[in-house]
Write a protein that holds these residues in place. Structure first.
Motif, PDB file in Angstrom:
ATOM      1  N   VAL A  26       0.859  -1.182   0.000  1.00 44.49           N
ATOM      2  CA  VAL A  26       0.000   0.000   0.000  1.00 44.49           C
ATOM      3  C   VAL A  26       0.893   1.229   0.000  1.00 44.49           C
TER       4      VAL A  26
ATOM      5  N   ALA B  71      -3.532  -0.110  -3.229  1.00 48.75           N
ATOM      6  CA  ALA B  71      -3.020  -1.398  -2.766  1.00 48.75           C
ATOM      7  C   ALA B  71      -2.714  -2.209  -4.014  1.00 48.75           C
TER       8      ALA B  71
ATOM      9  N   HIS C  93      -8.119   1.083  -3.977  1.00 50.64           N
ATOM     10  CA  HIS C  93      -7.883   2.512  -4.244  1.00 50.64           C
ATOM     11  C   HIS C  93      -8.649   3.326  -3.220  1.00 50.64           C
TER      12      HIS C  93
ATOM     13  N   ILE D 205      -7.449  -5.488   3.485  1.00 51.32           N
ATOM     14  CA  ILE D 205      -6.856  -4.483   2.597  1.00 51.32           C
ATOM     15  C   ILE D 205      -7.474  -3.111   2.842  1.00 51.32           C
TER      16      ILE D 205
ATOM     17  N   GLN E 155      -5.894  -1.398   5.820  1.00 51.05           N
ATOM     18  CA  GLN E 155      -4.562  -0.860   5.515  1.00 51.05           C
ATOM     19  C   GLN E 155      -4.662   0.378   4.626  1.00 51.05           C
ATOM     20  N   LEU E 156      -5.554   0.341   3.638  1.00 49.74           N
ATOM     21  CA  LEU E 156      -5.729   1.486   2.735  1.00 49.74           C
ATOM     22  C   LEU E 156      -6.164   2.740   3.492  1.00 49.74           C
TER      23      LEU E 156
ATOM     24  N   ARG F 113      -3.396   4.177   5.761  1.00 50.53           N
ATOM     25  CA  ARG F 113      -2.348   4.835   4.970  1.00 50.53           C
ATOM     26  C   ARG F 113      -2.854   6.151   4.397  1.00 50.53           C
TER      27      ARG F 113
END
Length: 167
Positions: free
Chosen positions: A27, A77, A86, A111, A114-115, A118
């Motif tokens: 990512v 990602a 995205h 995911i 994490q996206l 970030r």
């Protein structure tokens, strides 16, 4: 202040992790062209769309992505080089609107968590202090993700909830 979003400083380094399906995912901030992101969105069927997004058909997806890439901060990602997620912060008045999408075959694997983490870090590094979003009230998975990222429901409109948080 959202006007500082124009600086587009990159986060310090990409994040790499193994998702729940044992896939290596990276990512990182994104400032490239539309092709890899457009390709990801072509994998969304009607059941994977929410609030009319992503648009249907590659020409409409391309037009939408071209507009998004012109403004805001983007994080993607990747799995084996392919974009599989995205997230974007788009300036809107004194706040930034958040949108996040994970390719259907990669959903429920960690995911999105994490996206969003970030992206919020990237926004903070670029002067964003207030983020909001709307979510379909029936989309429990997304609502749980947003709540775990610190968002609170601030309004209920028809079938949507508005959520926000300060960074």
């Amino acid at each position: 202040m959202v006007s500082a979003i124009d600086q587009h400083r990159r986060p310090s380094s990409p994040t790499t992790f193994t998702d729940r399906a044992e896939r290596p995912i990276t990512v990182d901030a994104y400032a490239g062209g539309p092709e890899p992101v457009v390709e990801m969105y072509t994998h969304f069927d009607d059941e994977s769309r929410s609030q009319g997004l992503p648009p249907r058909g590659e020409p409409r997806i391309r037009e939408w992505i071209d507009g998004l890439l012109d403004e805001g901060l983007h994080v993607v990602a990747r799995h084996r080089g392919d974009v599989v997620g995205h997230a974007v912060l788009v300036p809107f008045d004194d706040r930034a609107e958040l949108a996040i999408f994970v390719r259907p075959a990669y959903q429920s694997a960690g995911i999105g968590t994490q996206l969003i983490g970030r992206l919020l870090e990237y926004g903070r590094e670029n002067g964003v202090s207030h983020v909001w979003l709307t979510v379909d009230r029936n989309n429990r998975i997304a609502m749980n993700l947003y709540q775990s990222a610190g968002f609170e429901t601030t309004a209920r409109n028809r079938g949507d909830y508005e959520m926000e948080r300060y960074l």
